[in-house]
Design a protein around this motif. Structure first.
Motif, PDB file in Angstrom:
ATOM      1  N   THR A 226       0.829  -1.206   0.000  1.00 22.56           N
ATOM      2  CA  THR A 226       0.000   0.000   0.000  1.00 22.56           C
ATOM      3  C   THR A 226       0.859   1.249   0.000  1.00 22.56           C
ATOM      4  OG1 THR A 226      -1.775  -1.154   1.193  1.00 22.56           O
ATOM      5  CG2 THR A 226      -1.800   1.251   1.239  1.00 22.56           C
ATOM      6  N   VAL A 227       1.895   1.235   0.836  1.00 16.78           N
ATOM      7  CA  VAL A 227       2.796   2.397   0.895  1.00 16.78           C
ATOM      8  C   VAL A 227       3.524   2.560  -0.434  1.00 16.78           C
ATOM      9  CG1 VAL A 227       4.802   3.389   2.058  1.00 16.78           C
ATOM     10  CG2 VAL A 227       3.064   2.197   3.395  1.00 16.78           C
ATOM     11  N   ALA A 228       3.950   1.452  -1.034  1.00 14.01           N
ATOM     12  CA  ALA A 228       4.636   1.523  -2.333  1.00 14.01           C
ATOM     13  C   ALA A 228       3.719   2.127  -3.394  1.00 14.01           C
ATOM     14  CB  ALA A 228       5.100   0.140  -2.759  1.00 14.01           C
ATOM     15  N   HIS A 229       2.430   1.748  -3.355  1.00 13.37           N
ATOM     16  CA  HIS A 229       1.472   2.325  -4.305  1.00 13.37           C
ATOM     17  C   HIS A 229       1.298   3.818  -4.041  1.00 13.37           C
ATOM     18  CE1 HIS A 229      -2.599   3.364  -5.778  1.00 13.37           C
ATOM     19  NE2 HIS A 229      -2.259   2.574  -6.787  1.00 13.37           N
ATOM     20  N   ASP A 230       1.249   4.203  -2.760  1.00 12.52           N
ATOM     21  CA  ASP A 230       1.130   5.624  -2.425  1.00 12.52           C
ATOM     22  C   ASP A 230       2.345   6.403  -2.927  1.00 12.52           C
ATOM     23  OD1 ASP A 230      -1.271   5.105  -1.206  1.00 12.52           O
ATOM     24  OD2 ASP A 230      -0.453   5.058   0.833  1.00 12.52           O
ATOM     25  N   ILE A 231       3.532   5.809  -2.759  1.00  8.75           N
ATOM     26  CA  ILE A 231       4.752   6.476  -3.207  1.00  8.75           C
ATOM     27  C   ILE A 231       4.731   6.671  -4.723  1.00  8.75           C
ATOM     28  CG2 ILE A 231       7.251   6.220  -3.440  1.00  8.75           C
ATOM     29  CD1 ILE A 231       6.413   6.980  -0.644  1.00  8.75           C
ATOM     30  N   ALA A 232       4.273   5.644  -5.451  1.00  7.67           N
ATOM     31  CA  ALA A 232       4.190   5.756  -6.907  1.00  7.67           C
ATOM     32  C   ALA A 232       3.202   6.849  -7.319  1.00  7.67           C
ATOM     33  CB  ALA A 232       3.782   4.420  -7.516  1.00  7.67           C
ATOM     34  N   THR A 233       2.071   6.917  -6.627  1.00  9.53           N
ATOM     35  CA  THR A 233       1.078   7.952  -6.922  1.00  9.53           C
ATOM     36  C   THR A 233       1.634   9.337  -6.627  1.00  9.53           C
ATOM     37  OG1 THR A 233      -0.714   6.404  -6.377  1.00  9.53           O
ATOM     38  CG2 THR A 233      -1.260   8.748  -6.429  1.00  9.53           C
ATOM     39  N   LEU A 234       2.331   9.463  -5.491  1.00  8.41           N
ATOM     40  CA  LEU A 234       2.925  10.747  -5.130  1.00  8.41           C
ATOM     41  C   LEU A 234       4.004  11.162  -6.130  1.00  8.41           C
ATOM     42  CD1 LEU A 234       3.222  10.360  -1.241  1.00  8.41           C
ATOM     43  CD2 LEU A 234       1.653  11.849  -2.493  1.00  8.41           C
ATOM     44  N   SER A 235       4.736  10.192  -6.655  1.00  7.32           N
ATOM     45  CA  SER A 235       5.766  10.498  -7.654  1.00  7.32           C
ATOM     46  C   SER A 235       5.126  11.090  -8.913  1.00  7.32           C
ATOM     47  CB  SER A 235       6.556   9.245  -8.008  1.00  7.32           C
ATOM     48  OG  SER A 235       7.281   8.761  -6.888  1.00  7.32           O
ATOM     49  N   GLU A 236       4.007  10.494  -9.343  1.00  6.46           N
ATOM     50  CA  GLU A 236       3.303  11.035 -10.503  1.00  6.46           C
ATOM     51  C   GLU A 236       2.783  12.444 -10.217  1.00  6.46           C
ATOM     52  OE1 GLU A 236       0.249   8.311 -11.573  1.00  6.46           O
ATOM     53  OE2 GLU A 236       1.614   6.676 -12.087  1.00  6.46           O
ATOM     54  N   HIS A 237       2.249  12.616  -9.020  1.00  8.21           N
ATOM     55  CA  HIS A 237       1.724  13.935  -8.653  1.00  8.21           C
ATOM     56  C   HIS A 237       2.848  14.968  -8.588  1.00  8.21           C
ATOM     57  CE1 HIS A 237      -0.963  16.901  -7.117  1.00  8.21           C
ATOM     58  NE2 HIS A 237      -0.418  16.937  -5.911  1.00  8.21           N
TER      59      HIS A 237
END
Length: 324
Positions: A226-237
């Motif tokens: 879940t944290v890895a997915h959040d990090i990926a989303t934040l990277s895109e943002h």
């Protein structure tokens, strides 16, 4: 300083002068904050591992930042520090999983650690903590703090965009846009550091999810995913925010050029408007003997009228062409 966190949320401070033969069983997290060489050696003796030094934390080689040695998992990540100040920085922090305990080595105090330790001491878990779960929760807090930094930056960039695109009549002349360039550069620097941090955290989580100890705990593995997915989303943002800053910078430079061109246009038109009168004045300022207009009674007012007319005609011509 060595902060020792116990499985039910309490914290004690260990000193290098004290030399217990082993750590207490309920200690699950050792947080080394700006440790001295003596404190490093003290923890090394207690856990039987080598604690990375400040210089080793700055090593950017992937093989030196993510590795397993003697059943201990060593990971180094870069976090944003002083994000709320005018000079944000990147600090490298080591995360070590060994013997069911978490060890962190840091030479800075990011806000995410303050938030996590405050929450840990205020609301201890119903079940005893373990090192791997602490690490997953800590990474979750770091991701939340990074999201908070991005949200704050987006708000400030939006306000800055409104300032830059204000009507020219309401701007504070004359260096209004030039002053905004410094603010744009400050936000660009912050977002760049956030992107560096997110890239480092992404590599760390990818490595962590392949560690055998994590696979034995489905709950921890799911949280790490879940944290890895959040990090990926934040990277895109963060990439989107960075592109907005780039657009804002280009727009500011373009508006500055437009204003400078407008000023140059005024001078250019003024010089063109006054060029014909200057020509007329130059002609009748010549000291030739045979200039019939000099003997006319109406010669002087006629020359003045010719100069005014030669200035008015170009002015209205420019107005008709829409150049003014």
């Amino acid at each position: 300083m060595i902060n020792a966190y116990h499985s039910h949320g309490s914290v004690t401070v260990l000193t290098a002068e004290e030399n217990p033969p082993a750590l207490a069983e309920d200690i699950v997290w050792l947080d080394l904050v700006d440790p001295t060489p003596e404190e490093d050696r003290h923890v090394e003796q207690l856990l039987g591992i080598e604690i990375p030094t400040r210089a080793e934390l700055k090593d950017f080689e992937p093989s030196s930042r993510l590795y397993i040695e003697k059943n201990a998992v060593f990971m180094t990540a870069s976090l944003v520090w002083k994000a709320d100040s005018e000079a944000p920085e990147i600090t490298d922090i080591a995360f070590i999983l060994t013997a069911g305990k978490l060890v962190t080595v840091r030479y800075a105090d990011p806000k995410s650690f303050k938030l996590f330790t405050a929450e840990l001491c205020r609301k201890p878990a119903e079940a005893p903590w373990v090192g791997k779960m602490l690490l997953a929760r800590l990474l979750e807090t770091i991701a939340d703090r990074t999201a908070e930094i991005l949200e704050s930056a987006v708000v400030h960039i939006d306000e800055l965009s409104k300032e830059v695109f204000r009507p020219r009549s309401t701007r504070r002349p004359p260096q209004f846009l030039e002053n905004k360039l410094a603010d744009i550069a400050a936000h660009h620097r912050l977002i760049s550091k956030v992107r560096d941090s997110l890239g480092s955290l992404s590599r760390m989580l990818t490595f962590l999810l392949n560690v055998p100890q994590i696979h034995h705990h489905p709950e921890i593995e799911d949280l790490c995913k879940t944290v890895a997915h959040d990090i990926a989303t934040l990277s895109e943002h963060a990439g989107f925010v960075s592109s907005n800053i780039g657009f804002l910078l280009d727009a500011s430079l373009g508006l500055i050029s437009v204003e400078q061109n407008a000023i140059i246009k005024i001078f250019s038109i003024a010089s063109v408007v006054f060029l014909p009168p200057t020509l007329v004045a130059s002609i009748y300022g010549m000291n030739f003997e045979h200039m019939p207009e000099l003997s006319w009674t109406i010669g002087y007012p006629l020359a003045l009228f010719a100069m005014v007319l030669s200035a008015v005609i170009p002015f209205f011509f420019f107005r008709w062409k829409g150049w003014l």
